[in-house]
Design a protein around this motif. Structure first.
Motif, PDB file in Angstrom:
ATOM      1  N   ASN A 249      30.976  46.917  31.720  1.00  0.00           N
ATOM      2  CA  ASN A 249      31.494  46.372  33.451  1.00  0.00           C
ATOM      3  C   ASN A 249      33.293  45.518  33.358  1.00  0.00           C
ATOM      4  O   ASN A 249      33.007  44.288  33.187  1.00  0.00           O
ATOM      5  CB  ASN A 249      30.536  45.848  33.897  1.00  0.00           C
ATOM      6  CG  ASN A 249      30.427  45.488  35.329  1.00  0.00           C
ATOM      7  OD1 ASN A 249      32.140  46.204  36.005  1.00  0.00           O
ATOM      8  ND2 ASN A 249      29.586  45.467  36.125  1.00  0.00           N
ATOM      9  N   LEU A 250      34.182  46.253  33.426  1.00  0.00           N
ATOM     10  CA  LEU A 250      35.220  46.014  33.397  1.00  0.00           C
ATOM     11  C   LEU A 250      35.729  45.507  34.967  1.00  0.00           C
ATOM     12  O   LEU A 250      36.390  44.509  34.730  1.00  0.00           O
ATOM     13  CB  LEU A 250      36.312  47.743  33.730  1.00  0.00           C
ATOM     14  CG  LEU A 250      36.755  47.965  32.303  1.00  0.00           C
ATOM     15  CD1 LEU A 250      37.443  49.310  32.099  1.00  0.00           C
ATOM     16  CD2 LEU A 250      37.238  47.162  31.226  1.00  0.00           C
ATOM     17  N   HIS A 251      34.838  45.886  36.077  1.00  0.00           N
ATOM     18  CA  HIS A 251      35.387  44.465  37.067  1.00  0.00           C
ATOM     19  C   HIS A 251      34.311  42.950  36.963  1.00  0.00           C
ATOM     20  O   HIS A 251      35.524  42.521  37.286  1.00  0.00           O
ATOM     21  CB  HIS A 251      34.893  45.636  38.062  1.00  0.00           C
ATOM     22  CG  HIS A 251      34.701  44.565  39.695  1.00  0.00           C
ATOM     23  ND1 HIS A 251      35.572  45.115  40.348  1.00  0.00           N
ATOM     24  CD2 HIS A 251      34.571  43.996  40.205  1.00  0.00           C
ATOM     25  CE1 HIS A 251      35.664  44.794  41.522  1.00  0.00           C
ATOM     26  NE2 HIS A 251      34.714  43.374  41.750  1.00  0.00           N
ATOM     27  N   LYS A 252      33.273  43.932  36.309  1.00  0.00           N
ATOM     28  CA  LYS A 252      33.181  42.336  36.042  1.00  0.00           C
ATOM     29  C   LYS A 252      33.797  41.393  35.063  1.00  0.00           C
ATOM     30  O   LYS A 252      33.865  39.917  35.283  1.00  0.00           O
ATOM     31  CB  LYS A 252      31.438  42.537  35.870  1.00  0.00           C
ATOM     32  CG  LYS A 252      30.693  41.380  35.576  1.00  0.00           C
ATOM     33  CD  LYS A 252      30.089  40.521  36.428  1.00  0.00           C
ATOM     34  CE  LYS A 252      29.307  39.008  36.308  1.00  0.00           C
ATOM     35  NZ  LYS A 252      29.386  38.135  37.967  1.00  0.00           N
ATOM     36  N   ILE A 253      34.495  41.385  34.264  1.00  0.00           N
ATOM     37  CA  ILE A 253      34.685  40.704  33.428  1.00  0.00           C
ATOM     38  C   ILE A 253      36.214  40.275  33.770  1.00  0.00           C
ATOM     39  O   ILE A 253      36.941  38.632  33.867  1.00  0.00           O
ATOM     40  CB  ILE A 253      35.084  41.264  31.411  1.00  0.00           C
ATOM     41  CG1 ILE A 253      35.835  40.155  31.069  1.00  0.00           C
ATOM     42  CG2 ILE A 253      36.066  42.720  31.556  1.00  0.00           C
ATOM     43  CD1 ILE A 253      34.896  39.372  30.828  1.00  0.00           C
ATOM     44  N   CYS A 254      36.793  41.014  34.588  1.00  0.00           N
ATOM     45  CA  CYS A 254      37.858  40.868  34.911  1.00  0.00           C
ATOM     46  C   CYS A 254      38.115  39.747  36.246  1.00  0.00           C
ATOM     47  O   CYS A 254      38.830  38.682  37.076  1.00  0.00           O
ATOM     48  CB  CYS A 254      38.873  42.369  36.346  1.00  0.00           C
ATOM     49  SG  CYS A 254      39.529  43.822  35.262  1.00  0.00           S
ATOM     50  N   GLU A 255      36.831  40.048  37.130  1.00  0.00           N
ATOM     51  CA  GLU A 255      36.604  39.175  37.925  1.00  0.00           C
ATOM     52  C   GLU A 255      36.383  37.673  37.101  1.00  0.00           C
ATOM     53  O   GLU A 255      36.703  36.667  37.787  1.00  0.00           O
ATOM     54  CB  GLU A 255      34.584  39.097  38.476  1.00  0.00           C
ATOM     55  CG  GLU A 255      34.442  37.975  39.533  1.00  0.00           C
ATOM     56  CD  GLU A 255      33.432  38.501  40.480  1.00  0.00           C
ATOM     57  OE1 GLU A 255      33.051  37.990  40.738  1.00  0.00           O
ATOM     58  OE2 GLU A 255      32.736  39.894  40.055  1.00  0.00           O
ATOM     59  N   VAL A 256      35.644  37.294  36.271  1.00  0.00           N
ATOM     60  CA  VAL A 256      35.096  36.491  35.317  1.00  0.00           C
ATOM     61  C   VAL A 256      36.648  35.708  34.756  1.00  0.00           C
ATOM     62  O   VAL A 256      36.684  35.129  34.672  1.00  0.00           O
ATOM     63  CB  VAL A 256      34.415  36.533  33.820  1.00  0.00           C
ATOM     64  CG1 VAL A 256      35.025  35.425  32.729  1.00  0.00           C
ATOM     65  CG2 VAL A 256      32.679  37.303  34.193  1.00  0.00           C
ATOM     66  N   LEU A 257      37.705  36.429  34.484  1.00  0.00           N
ATOM     67  CA  LEU A 257      39.276  36.386  34.077  1.00  0.00           C
ATOM     68  C   LEU A 257      39.793  35.536  34.844  1.00  0.00           C
ATOM     69  O   LEU A 257      40.267  34.382  34.716  1.00  0.00           O
ATOM     70  CB  LEU A 257      39.300  37.865  33.584  1.00  0.00           C
ATOM     71  CG  LEU A 257      41.272  37.258  32.784  1.00  0.00           C
ATOM     72  CD1 LEU A 257      41.336  36.240  32.229  1.00  0.00           C
ATOM     73  CD2 LEU A 257      41.991  38.035  32.541  1.00  0.00           C
ATOM     74  N   LEU A 258      39.861  35.993  36.406  1.00  0.00           N
ATOM     75  CA  LEU A 258      40.824  35.862  37.355  1.00  0.00           C
ATOM     76  C   LEU A 258      40.074  34.525  37.719  1.00  0.00           C
ATOM     77  O   LEU A 258      40.778  33.642  38.129  1.00  0.00           O
ATOM     78  CB  LEU A 258      40.454  36.962  38.240  1.00  0.00           C
ATOM     79  CG  LEU A 258      41.931  37.898  38.080  1.00  0.00           C
ATOM     80  CD1 LEU A 258      41.625  38.728  39.219  1.00  0.00           C
ATOM     81  CD2 LEU A 258      43.222  37.675  37.311  1.00  0.00           C
ATOM     82  N   THR A 259      38.695  33.971  37.864  1.00  0.00           N
ATOM     83  CA  THR A 259      38.604  33.155  38.430  1.00  0.00           C
ATOM     84  C   THR A 259      38.558  31.941  37.403  1.00  0.00           C
ATOM     85  O   THR A 259      38.354  31.365  38.170  1.00  0.00           O
ATOM     86  CB  THR A 259      36.797  33.660  38.539  1.00  0.00           C
ATOM     87  OG1 THR A 259      36.263  34.293  39.174  1.00  0.00           O
ATOM     88  CG2 THR A 259      36.516  31.990  38.769  1.00  0.00           C
ATOM     89  N   GLU A 260      38.193  32.355  36.518  1.00  0.00           N
ATOM     90  CA  GLU A 260      38.205  31.515  35.220  1.00  0.00           C
ATOM     91  C   GLU A 260      40.074  31.042  35.150  1.00  0.00           C
ATOM     92  O   GLU A 260      40.743  29.785  34.968  1.00  0.00           O
ATOM     93  CB  GLU A 260      37.797  31.739  33.783  1.00  0.00           C
ATOM     94  CG  GLU A 260      36.336  31.421  33.795  1.00  0.00           C
ATOM     95  CD  GLU A 260      36.042  31.872  32.264  1.00  0.00           C
ATOM     96  OE1 GLU A 260      36.934  31.592  31.769  1.00  0.00           O
ATOM     97  OE2 GLU A 260      34.894  32.043  31.900  1.00  0.00           O
ATOM     98  N   LEU A 261      40.427  31.104  35.507  1.00  0.00           N
ATOM     99  CA  LEU A 261      42.390  31.512  35.434  1.00  0.00           C
ATOM    100  C   LEU A 261      42.662  30.607  36.616  1.00  0.00           C
ATOM    101  O   LEU A 261      43.263  29.825  36.451  1.00  0.00           O
ATOM    102  CB  LEU A 261      43.061  32.552  36.026  1.00  0.00           C
ATOM    103  CG  LEU A 261      44.281  32.918  35.999  1.00  0.00           C
ATOM    104  CD1 LEU A 261      45.372  32.122  34.637  1.00  0.00           C
ATOM    105  CD2 LEU A 261      45.289  33.887  36.471  1.00  0.00           C
TER     106      LEU A 261
END
Length: 334
Positions: A249-261
């Motif tokens: 789920n690319l959208h989900k992992i992008c969301e995780v990355l940006l949230t943690e950033l």
């Protein structure tokens, strides 16, 4: 890339800043220490002139310390500019702003009772939190999303300093395409304004190159992939960002990355360096020059007309015929 970049209330706020700037003695511009260039409003630079300016690199606790020092040295080469690093978890450091403002304005006419300072900054840069620290009370609304402050207000900081607080303002036209991605990655632009996955891919591409060890450790990878897509796919598996059938789920992992950033969970990260920015500025200058040259070529082609060889030959013959006729008419008049 579609983007609702400059809402109407920002146009109004920028106009008010321009109108009020003549009334103040010093400008305080709050920048994000992780993106000092991309969070610096070029419209402010245009209207500031030689007015003294204190550039505050806020959120320095989330930025790469070495690059923050590089940025301070770079920014202080500008005329009438001083810099200071601040963070919400270090209010004592933020309080230095008052002493620096007094020092810079020390030559102000003693008959004038107060120093007037204007504070500006793009949305979500931490300006309102900083104002509350300076005032020792809640005078500015804060929030975790951009554009919380909507109108200009004046805050009496005491000790002879009046602060003009302004709404977070972007600018009408973004020249550097990289800056919009950096701003979006760090939360200065609302998530609804851009394609989330595009921003995630941009952030992943930069981070695996600039901070490979951090990304390998944070996402528990045995080996760091060389491309942003491969990294996101590998990170999705370690974080459980999967769909039915084990698909990523690319959208989900992008969301995780940006949230943690944005939350600072990746550690001290800076998204641009003075060297990078100098290269990008040169690229923009070259692109602008090419655009002008192409426009001139189009004008010339329009002037000459779109002529095939036979049309060009007929046009030349018509021109020669008109010139010969003009000569005969002049001769007859004599």
């Amino acid at each position: 890339m579609g983007l609702q970049w400059f809402p109407g209330h920002m146009h109004k706020a920028l106009k008010e800043i321009k109108e009020s700037l003549d009334q103040v003695d010093i400008l305080i511009e709050v920048l994000d220490a992780r993106i000092p260039y991309s969070s610096e409003n070029p419209e402010i630079a245009k209207i500031r002139g030689d007015k003294p300016c204190l550039k505050v690199l806020n959120k320095y606790d989330l930025a790469d310390p070495k690059l923050t020092a590089d940025w301070q040295a770079h920014l202080e080469t500008e005329r009438s500019v001083q810099t200071l690093t601040t963070a919400s978890n270090n209010p004592g450091n933020s309080k230095q702003i008052i002493n620096i403002v007094r020092s810079i304005c020390a030559k102000k006419n003693a008959s004038v009772k107060s120093i007037k300072a204007m504070i500006t900054g793009i949305p979500n840069v931490g300006k309102s939190t900083l104002i509350n620290i300076l005032a020792d009370r809640i005078v500015a609304k804060t929030g975790n999303e951009p554009a919380v402050t909507k109108s200009q207000q004046r805050v009496n900081l005491g000790d002879g300093i009046i602060l003009f607080d302004t709404p977070g303002v972007l600018w009408p036209k973004l020249e550097n395409p990289n800056s919009i991605y950096r701003l979006a990655a760090l939360g200065a632009v609302k998530n609804t304004a851009m394609e989330f996955d595009d921003v995630g891919f941009y952030a992943a591409d930069y981070l695996i190159k600039a901070y490979p060890e951090v990304m390998t450790e944070r996402f528990k990878l045995e080996e760091l992939p060389s491309t942003e897509l491969a990294f996101l796919e590998a990170a999705a598996k370690t974080r459980g960002a999967l769909m039915a059938g084990g698909r990523v789920n690319l959208h989900k992992i992008c969301e995780v990355l940006l949230t943690e950033l944005q939350a600072g969970k990746l550690g001290q990260i800076t998204f641009e360096t003075p060297g990078m920015v100098n290269i990008e500025k040169k690229q923009m200058e070259d692109a602008a020059a090419k655009k002008i040259a192409d426009k001139q070529k189009r004008k010339q082609r329009f002037k000459d007309g779109s002529l095939t060889p036979d049309k060009k030959d007929r046009k030349e013959k018509r021109t020669e015929k008109r010139e010969a006729q003009s000569k005969r008419m002049k001769k007859d008049r004599k």
